[in-house]
Design a protein around this motif. Structure first.
Motif, PDB file in Angstrom:
ATOM      1  N   VAL A 189       0.887  -1.166   0.056  1.00 41.28           N
ATOM      2  CA  VAL A 189      -0.022   0.093  -0.064  1.00 41.28           C
ATOM      3  C   VAL A 189       0.842   1.224  -0.065  1.00 41.28           C
ATOM      4  N   TYR A 190       0.779   2.343  -0.827  1.00 36.84           N
ATOM      5  CA  TYR A 190       1.261   3.452  -1.027  1.00 36.84           C
ATOM      6  C   TYR A 190       0.374   4.592  -0.688  1.00 36.84           C
ATOM      7  N   MET A 191       0.954   5.857  -0.504  1.00 40.74           N
ATOM      8  CA  MET A 191       0.365   7.155  -0.184  1.00 40.74           C
ATOM      9  C   MET A 191      -0.114   7.639  -1.720  1.00 40.74           C
ATOM     10  N   LEU A 192       0.657   8.145  -2.454  1.00 37.77           N
ATOM     11  CA  LEU A 192       0.484   8.965  -3.701  1.00 37.77           C
ATOM     12  C   LEU A 192       0.083   8.232  -4.722  1.00 37.77           C
ATOM     13  N   PRO A 193       0.632   6.839  -5.033  1.00 33.08           N
ATOM     14  CA  PRO A 193      -0.070   6.179  -6.106  1.00 33.08           C
ATOM     15  C   PRO A 193      -1.372   5.766  -5.749  1.00 33.08           C
ATOM     16  N   SER A 194      -1.911   5.689  -4.545  1.00 28.50           N
ATOM     17  CA  SER A 194      -3.368   5.367  -4.214  1.00 28.50           C
ATOM     18  C   SER A 194      -4.290   6.736  -4.502  1.00 28.50           C
ATOM     19  N   PHE A 195      -3.821   7.524  -4.896  1.00 31.32           N
ATOM     20  CA  PHE A 195      -4.356   8.961  -5.479  1.00 31.32           C
ATOM     21  C   PHE A 195      -4.712   8.909  -6.771  1.00 31.32           C
ATOM     22  N   TYR A 196      -4.173   8.066  -7.582  1.00 28.68           N
ATOM     23  CA  TYR A 196      -4.195   8.200  -8.946  1.00 28.68           C
ATOM     24  C   TYR A 196      -5.645   7.460  -9.335  1.00 28.68           C
ATOM     25  N   ASN A 197      -6.431   8.230 -10.188  1.00 28.63           N
ATOM     26  CA  ASN A 197      -7.759   7.840 -10.891  1.00 28.63           C
ATOM     27  C   ASN A 197      -7.436   6.786 -12.105  1.00 28.63           C
ATOM     28  N   ASN A 256      -2.581   7.210 -19.240  1.00 27.96           N
ATOM     29  CA  ASN A 256      -1.249   7.821 -19.675  1.00 27.96           C
ATOM     30  C   ASN A 256      -0.089   7.595 -18.933  1.00 27.96           C
ATOM     31  N   ILE A 257      -0.033   6.801 -17.708  1.00 25.75           N
ATOM     32  CA  ILE A 257       0.938   6.414 -16.929  1.00 25.75           C
ATOM     33  C   ILE A 257       0.878   5.073 -16.681  1.00 25.75           C
ATOM     34  N   HIS A 258       1.850   4.514 -16.009  1.00 26.61           N
ATOM     35  CA  HIS A 258       1.934   2.966 -15.626  1.00 26.61           C
ATOM     36  C   HIS A 258       2.788   2.821 -14.593  1.00 26.61           C
ATOM     37  N   ILE A 259       2.616   1.778 -13.550  1.00 29.13           N
ATOM     38  CA  ILE A 259       3.291   1.416 -12.401  1.00 29.13           C
ATOM     39  C   ILE A 259       4.085   0.155 -12.777  1.00 29.13           C
ATOM     40  N   ILE A 279       2.628  14.083 -21.731  1.00 26.31           N
ATOM     41  CA  ILE A 279       1.633  14.542 -20.902  1.00 26.31           C
ATOM     42  C   ILE A 279       1.817  16.062 -20.927  1.00 26.31           C
ATOM     43  N   GLU A 280       0.615  16.933 -21.039  1.00 27.98           N
ATOM     44  CA  GLU A 280       0.874  18.427 -20.920  1.00 27.98           C
ATOM     45  C   GLU A 280       0.626  18.806 -19.582  1.00 27.98           C
ATOM     46  N   GLN A 281       1.099  20.051 -19.170  1.00 34.47           N
ATOM     47  CA  GLN A 281       0.923  20.498 -17.943  1.00 34.47           C
ATOM     48  C   GLN A 281      -0.633  20.819 -17.714  1.00 34.47           C
ATOM     49  N   GLY A 282      -0.977  20.378 -16.592  1.00 37.48           N
ATOM     50  CA  GLY A 282      -2.502  20.376 -15.963  1.00 37.48           C
ATOM     51  C   GLY A 282      -3.060  19.386 -16.291  1.00 37.48           C
ATOM     52  N   GLU A 283      -2.620  18.374 -17.061  1.00 36.52           N
ATOM     53  CA  GLU A 283      -3.548  17.185 -17.459  1.00 36.52           C
ATOM     54  C   GLU A 283      -3.355  16.116 -16.234  1.00 36.52           C
ATOM     55  N   GLU A 284      -4.443  15.416 -15.989  1.00 35.15           N
ATOM     56  CA  GLU A 284      -4.602  14.318 -15.096  1.00 35.15           C
ATOM     57  C   GLU A 284      -3.963  13.190 -15.620  1.00 35.15           C
ATOM     58  N   LEU A 285      -3.191  12.585 -14.383  1.00 33.38           N
ATOM     59  CA  LEU A 285      -2.449  11.537 -14.587  1.00 33.38           C
ATOM     60  C   LEU A 285      -3.296  10.258 -14.146  1.00 33.38           C
ATOM     61  N   ARG A 286      -3.339   9.211 -15.109  1.00 34.01           N
ATOM     62  CA  ARG A 286      -4.066   8.304 -14.797  1.00 34.01           C
ATOM     63  C   ARG A 286      -3.574   6.845 -14.951  1.00 34.01           C
ATOM     64  N   ILE A 287      -3.855   5.960 -13.791  1.00 35.50           N
ATOM     65  CA  ILE A 287      -3.471   4.562 -14.245  1.00 35.50           C
ATOM     66  C   ILE A 287      -4.623   3.729 -14.488  1.00 35.50           C
ATOM     67  N   CYS A 288      -4.388   2.426 -14.853  1.00 36.56           N
ATOM     68  CA  CYS A 288      -5.436   1.570 -15.309  1.00 36.56           C
ATOM     69  C   CYS A 288      -5.460   0.421 -14.234  1.00 36.56           C
ATOM     70  N   TYR A 289      -6.578   0.264 -13.184  1.00 35.30           N
ATOM     71  CA  TYR A 289      -6.626  -0.712 -12.137  1.00 35.30           C
ATOM     72  C   TYR A 289      -6.740  -2.210 -12.611  1.00 35.30           C
ATOM     73  N   ILE A 290      -7.148  -2.403 -13.723  1.00 31.32           N
ATOM     74  CA  ILE A 290      -7.397  -3.795 -14.120  1.00 31.32           C
ATOM     75  C   ILE A 290      -6.646  -3.888 -15.423  1.00 31.32           C
ATOM     76  N   ASP A 291      -6.730  -5.336 -16.122  1.00 31.41           N
ATOM     77  CA  ASP A 291      -6.377  -5.630 -17.407  1.00 31.41           C
ATOM     78  C   ASP A 291      -6.970  -4.877 -18.512  1.00 31.41           C
TER      79      ASP A 291
END
Length: 335
Positions: A261-269, A275-278, A294-306
């Protein structure tokens, strides 16, 4: 995204609409991350370079229009850039890798034994406080229950309980994270697990103040947060410099070595077209990398699933596992 499943939550709350670029900044979060590799140079009185200072991570946590908290770029990020590295708040190896990885950082070990091992004196010292508590307790009943039921998250609760009892962590350290929605059946199962955990700890001569935090409500609350914010750690191996796209690491990842469990990575939607990957290279420290510019102001998002699943399967898993209907562009288009 390939087989690596990122278990975490989507924060949802009734918030007013916000301008994403400049309103309601929560905090920049640099304490649990390492800096990016890009640097700035300062000069002395002779106008000669004197030293370099690394730039802070190019991100900030802000409120989104519809999904609660989110992570946004504070400057342009290029494809392939390492955005930041996060150390876990909490981690534990899987039963299958218990003797094959470092008990603290989950780094794979070449010397396989039937005892707990650490990869370095540094890891051994960092684990010293909570491990001294773990060693005092007979966990056989608790572990047997978890093994039979195929449970992994209670191992993280056990680790956290030992950290709190030893003074290595606060009992409220996960409270900032969003909890999962729990059914009546899930709560009853958690109550049974709590009884087993407390029974194991009560057989040891702890001071009352050392385990005063250990209540049924605490156990259920912590486990509810771990269930939706835990990441399955799959080590890719090799050097970071050899990985141009982080997707390569995920495709070639070996079996899970643990959960964290991480702090900051848990805030990614979430986004089905992230557009990002862990990724994890050598140990439990998570590296977040840009999959595209990724442009300034753009939200960074990961994929929770396959992400290779079809739209219907993705919607079902996200709703049942995370409690929301995905409305990303990919899902809206029916892809």
């Amino acid at each position: 995204m390939s087989s690596a499943l990122c278990f975490r939550r989507l924060v949802s709350s009734p918030l007013k609409k916000l301008h994403l670029h400049h309103r309601n900044l929560l905090h920049p979060f640099s304490s649990s991350t390492t800096n990016t590799t890009k640097t700035t140079t300062t000069t002395n009185e002779n106008n000669k370079p004197s030293h370099q200072q690394p730039l802070p991570p190019p991100i900030q946590v802000s409120l989104t229009e519809s999904a609660g908290r989110g992570v946004f770029a504070t400057r342009r990020i290029g494809v392939g850039d390492l955005i930041h590295t996060a150390k876990p708040l909490l981690s534990h190896p899987t039963y299958s890798s218990l003797y094959n990885v470092c008990y603290f950082c989950l780094k794979k070990l070449s010397n396989k034994t039937q005892t707990i091992q650490f990869c370095s004196n540094e890891c051994k010292q960092q684990a010293k406080e909570f491990y001294s508590v773990e060693e005092r307790v007979d966990w056989s009943a608790y572990d047997e229950h978890c093994r039979k039921q195929g449970l992994k998250y209670p191992l993280l609760v056990k680790r956290l309980a030992c950290m709190v009892a030893s003074g290595a962590a606060s009992a409220e350290c996960l409270d900032i994270l969003q909890p999962a929605r729990l059914s009546t059946e899930m709560i009853l199962e958690m109550e049974n697990e709590f009884s087993l955990l407390k029974s194991c700890l009560m057989k040891v001569d702890f001071k009352d103040e050392e385990i005063a935090f250990l209540t049924k409500q605490w156990y259920i609350g912590v486990l509810a947060r771990i269930r939706i914010n835990s990441f399955r750690v799959e080590l890719a191996g090799g050097l970071y410099e050899d990985l141009f796209l982080s997707a390569v690491a995920s495709v070639e990842a070996e079996a899970s070595v643990g959960n964290a469990v991480y702090m900051l990575p848990s805030f990614y939607n979430h986004d089905c077209d992230p557009n990002i990957h862990i990724i994890w290279i050598e140990n439990v420290n998570a590296k977040l990398k840009a999959l595209r510019d990724i442009e300034q102001g753009e939200e960074l998002r990961i994929c929770y699933i396959d992400a290779s699943m079809d739209q219907s399967a993705r919607q079902t898993i996200l709703f049942e596992g995370f409690g929301f209907r995905c409305s990303c562009m990919r899902c809206v288009s029916g892809d």
